[in-house]
Design a protein around this motif. Structure first.
Motif, PDB file in Angstrom:
ATOM      1  N   ALA A  23       0.845  -1.187   0.000  1.00  0.00           N
ATOM      2  CA  ALA A  23       0.000   0.000   0.000  1.00  0.00           C
ATOM      3  C   ALA A  23       0.882   1.239   0.000  1.00  0.00           C
ATOM      4  N   ALA A  24       0.568   2.166  -0.889  1.00  0.00           N
ATOM      5  CA  ALA A  24       1.417   3.334  -1.075  1.00  0.00           C
ATOM      6  C   ALA A  24       0.681   4.624  -0.739  1.00  0.00           C
ATOM      7  N   SER A  25       1.421   5.573  -0.249  1.00  0.00           N
ATOM      8  CA  SER A  25       0.909   6.927  -0.094  1.00  0.00           C
ATOM      9  C   SER A  25       1.720   7.819  -1.023  1.00  0.00           C
ATOM     10  N   GLY A  26       1.121   8.907  -1.449  1.00  0.00           N
ATOM     11  CA  GLY A  26       1.824   9.796  -2.363  1.00  0.00           C
ATOM     12  C   GLY A  26       1.064   9.936  -3.670  1.00  0.00           C
ATOM     13  N   ARG A  27       0.964  11.163  -4.132  1.00  0.00           N
ATOM     14  CA  ARG A  27       0.126  11.433  -5.296  1.00  0.00           C
ATOM     15  C   ARG A  27       0.685  10.836  -6.570  1.00  0.00           C
ATOM     16  N   THR A  28       2.004  10.625  -6.627  1.00  0.00           N
ATOM     17  CA  THR A  28       2.617  10.207  -7.884  1.00  0.00           C
ATOM     18  C   THR A  28       2.800   8.706  -8.001  1.00  0.00           C
ATOM     19  N   PHE A  29       2.257   7.946  -7.050  1.00  0.00           N
ATOM     20  CA  PHE A  29       2.497   6.508  -7.054  1.00  0.00           C
ATOM     21  C   PHE A  29       2.053   5.865  -8.354  1.00  0.00           C
ATOM     22  N   SER A  30       0.961   6.324  -8.919  1.00  0.00           N
ATOM     23  CA  SER A  30       0.436   5.691 -10.130  1.00  0.00           C
ATOM     24  C   SER A  30       1.413   5.797 -11.294  1.00  0.00           C
ATOM     25  N   SER A  31       2.332   6.739 -11.243  1.00  0.00           N
ATOM     26  CA  SER A  31       3.295   6.900 -12.328  1.00  0.00           C
ATOM     27  C   SER A  31       4.575   6.103 -12.099  1.00  0.00           C
ATOM     28  N   TYR A  32       4.697   5.410 -10.974  1.00  0.00           N
ATOM     29  CA  TYR A  32       5.882   4.644 -10.633  1.00  0.00           C
ATOM     30  C   TYR A  32       5.728   3.176 -11.026  1.00  0.00           C
ATOM     31  N   ALA A  33       6.841   2.589 -11.404  1.00  0.00           N
ATOM     32  CA  ALA A  33       6.900   1.133 -11.486  1.00  0.00           C
ATOM     33  C   ALA A  33       7.064   0.583 -10.067  1.00  0.00           C
ATOM     34  N   VAL A  34       6.470  -0.573  -9.811  1.00  0.00           N
ATOM     35  CA  VAL A  34       6.600  -1.226  -8.510  1.00  0.00           C
ATOM     36  C   VAL A  34       7.346  -2.536  -8.702  1.00  0.00           C
ATOM     37  N   GLY A  35       8.485  -2.610  -8.077  1.00  0.00           N
ATOM     38  CA  GLY A  35       9.288  -3.825  -8.140  1.00  0.00           C
ATOM     39  C   GLY A  35       9.123  -4.645  -6.883  1.00  0.00           C
ATOM     40  N   TRP A  36       9.253  -5.946  -7.047  1.00  0.00           N
ATOM     41  CA  TRP A  36       9.263  -6.871  -5.911  1.00  0.00           C
ATOM     42  C   TRP A  36      10.634  -7.551  -5.880  1.00  0.00           C
ATOM     43  N   PHE A  37      11.216  -7.563  -4.715  1.00  0.00           N
ATOM     44  CA  PHE A  37      12.513  -8.189  -4.509  1.00  0.00           C
ATOM     45  C   PHE A  37      12.428  -9.097  -3.285  1.00  0.00           C
ATOM     46  N   ARG A  38      13.378  -9.995  -3.164  1.00  0.00           N
ATOM     47  CA  ARG A  38      13.418 -10.848  -1.979  1.00  0.00           C
ATOM     48  C   ARG A  38      14.860 -11.081  -1.568  1.00  0.00           C
ATOM     49  N   GLN A  39      15.022 -11.356  -0.288  1.00  0.00           N
ATOM     50  CA  GLN A  39      16.351 -11.630   0.241  1.00  0.00           C
ATOM     51  C   GLN A  39      16.260 -12.766   1.240  1.00  0.00           C
ATOM     52  N   ALA A  40      16.943 -13.849   0.918  1.00  0.00           N
ATOM     53  CA  ALA A  40      17.032 -14.997   1.801  1.00  0.00           C
ATOM     54  C   ALA A  40      18.264 -14.855   2.692  1.00  0.00           C
ATOM     55  N   PRO A  41      18.270 -15.517   3.835  1.00  0.00           N
ATOM     56  CA  PRO A  41      19.420 -15.411   4.737  1.00  0.00           C
ATOM     57  C   PRO A  41      20.726 -15.781   4.040  1.00  0.00           C
ATOM     58  N   GLY A  42      21.725 -14.923   4.177  1.00  0.00           N
ATOM     59  CA  GLY A  42      23.023 -15.185   3.590  1.00  0.00           C
ATOM     60  C   GLY A  42      23.124 -14.959   2.100  1.00  0.00           C
ATOM     61  N   LYS A  43      22.055 -14.455   1.500  1.00  0.00           N
ATOM     62  CA  LYS A  43      22.059 -14.225   0.057  1.00  0.00           C
ATOM     63  C   LYS A  43      21.815 -12.757  -0.244  1.00  0.00           C
ATOM     64  N   GLU A  44      22.149 -12.371  -1.463  1.00  0.00           N
ATOM     65  CA  GLU A  44      21.909 -11.005  -1.893  1.00  0.00           C
ATOM     66  C   GLU A  44      20.423 -10.817  -2.240  1.00  0.00           C
ATOM     67  N   ARG A  45      20.007  -9.586  -2.171  1.00  0.00           N
ATOM     68  CA  ARG A  45      18.636  -9.269  -2.576  1.00  0.00           C
ATOM     69  C   ARG A  45      18.499  -9.517  -4.073  1.00  0.00           C
ATOM     70  N   GLU A  46      17.409 -10.164  -4.478  1.00  0.00           N
ATOM     71  CA  GLU A  46      17.234 -10.498  -5.883  1.00  0.00           C
ATOM     72  C   GLU A  46      15.888 -10.023  -6.404  1.00  0.00           C
ATOM     73  N   PHE A  47      15.887  -9.737  -7.685  1.00  0.00           N
ATOM     74  CA  PHE A  47      14.680  -9.303  -8.378  1.00  0.00           C
ATOM     75  C   PHE A  47      13.693 -10.459  -8.480  1.00  0.00           C
ATOM     76  N   VAL A  48      12.422 -10.141  -8.252  1.00  0.00           N
ATOM     77  CA  VAL A  48      11.360 -11.135  -8.387  1.00  0.00           C
ATOM     78  C   VAL A  48      10.413 -10.772  -9.536  1.00  0.00           C
ATOM     79  N   ALA A  49       9.900  -9.541  -9.495  1.00  0.00           N
ATOM     80  CA  ALA A  49       8.918  -9.126 -10.494  1.00  0.00           C
ATOM     81  C   ALA A  49       8.821  -7.609 -10.485  1.00  0.00           C
ATOM     82  N   VAL A  50       8.257  -7.081 -11.550  1.00  0.00           N
ATOM     83  CA  VAL A  50       7.986  -5.645 -11.611  1.00  0.00           C
ATOM     84  C   VAL A  50       6.702  -5.433 -12.389  1.00  0.00           C
ATOM     85  N   VAL A  51       5.913  -4.461 -11.951  1.00  0.00           N
ATOM     86  CA  VAL A  51       4.716  -4.052 -12.682  1.00  0.00           C
ATOM     87  C   VAL A  51       4.865  -2.569 -12.972  1.00  0.00           C
ATOM     88  N   THR A  52       4.756  -2.228 -14.248  1.00  0.00           N
ATOM     89  CA  THR A  52       4.960  -0.841 -14.646  1.00  0.00           C
ATOM     90  C   THR A  52       3.726   0.005 -14.355  1.00  0.00           C
TER      91      THR A  52
END
Length: 121
Positions: A23-52
């Motif tokens: 859930a986002a606040s801010g008037r310009t959110f609709s113009s942003y892409a939203v990315g999803w990332f994940r980070q498992a223990p001992g691993k780097e954060r990795e890209f999962v998905a993005v919705v433009t």
């Protein structure tokens, strides 16, 4: 300025489903892409998905066909539907916002607090 609040994590058995919300606040959110990332223990954060901003989606190969990213701009919320979850999906999941599409976490300006997803075998 955009603030993001995530919800929907939890623990499920392999093969189960969860839906994460961002859930986002801010008037310009609709113009942003939203990315999803994940980070498992001992691993780097990795890209999962993005919705433009136009609701076009891209996925990491590891989740393609199982995860679906979407957004409802009317209520400033993005979603990540996760089906057929596997133990290797266990991680802290983050949503993030950026004015353009990107698969790289350092590009993103705004981040949610993260939510734990645990998949047991």
């Amino acid at each position: 300025q955009v603030q993001l609040v995530e919800s929907g994590g939890g623990e499920v058995q392999a093969g189960g489903s969860l839906r994460l919300s961002c859930a986002a606040s801010g008037r310009t959110f609709s113009s942003y892409a939203v990315g999803w990332f994940r980070q498992a223990p001992g691993k780097e954060r990795e890209f999962v998905a993005v919705v433009t901003s136009r609701a076009i989606t891209y996925y990491a190969d590891s989740v393609k066909g199982r995860f679906t990213a979407s957004r409802d701009s009317a209520i400033n919320t993005a979603y990540l539907q996760m089906n057929n979850l596997k133990p290797e999906d266990t991680a802290v999941y983050y949503c993030a916002a950026y004015p353009r599409i990107s698969y790289v976490s350092p590009d993103y300006d705004y981040w949610g607090q993260g939510t734990q997803v645990t998949v047991s075998s």
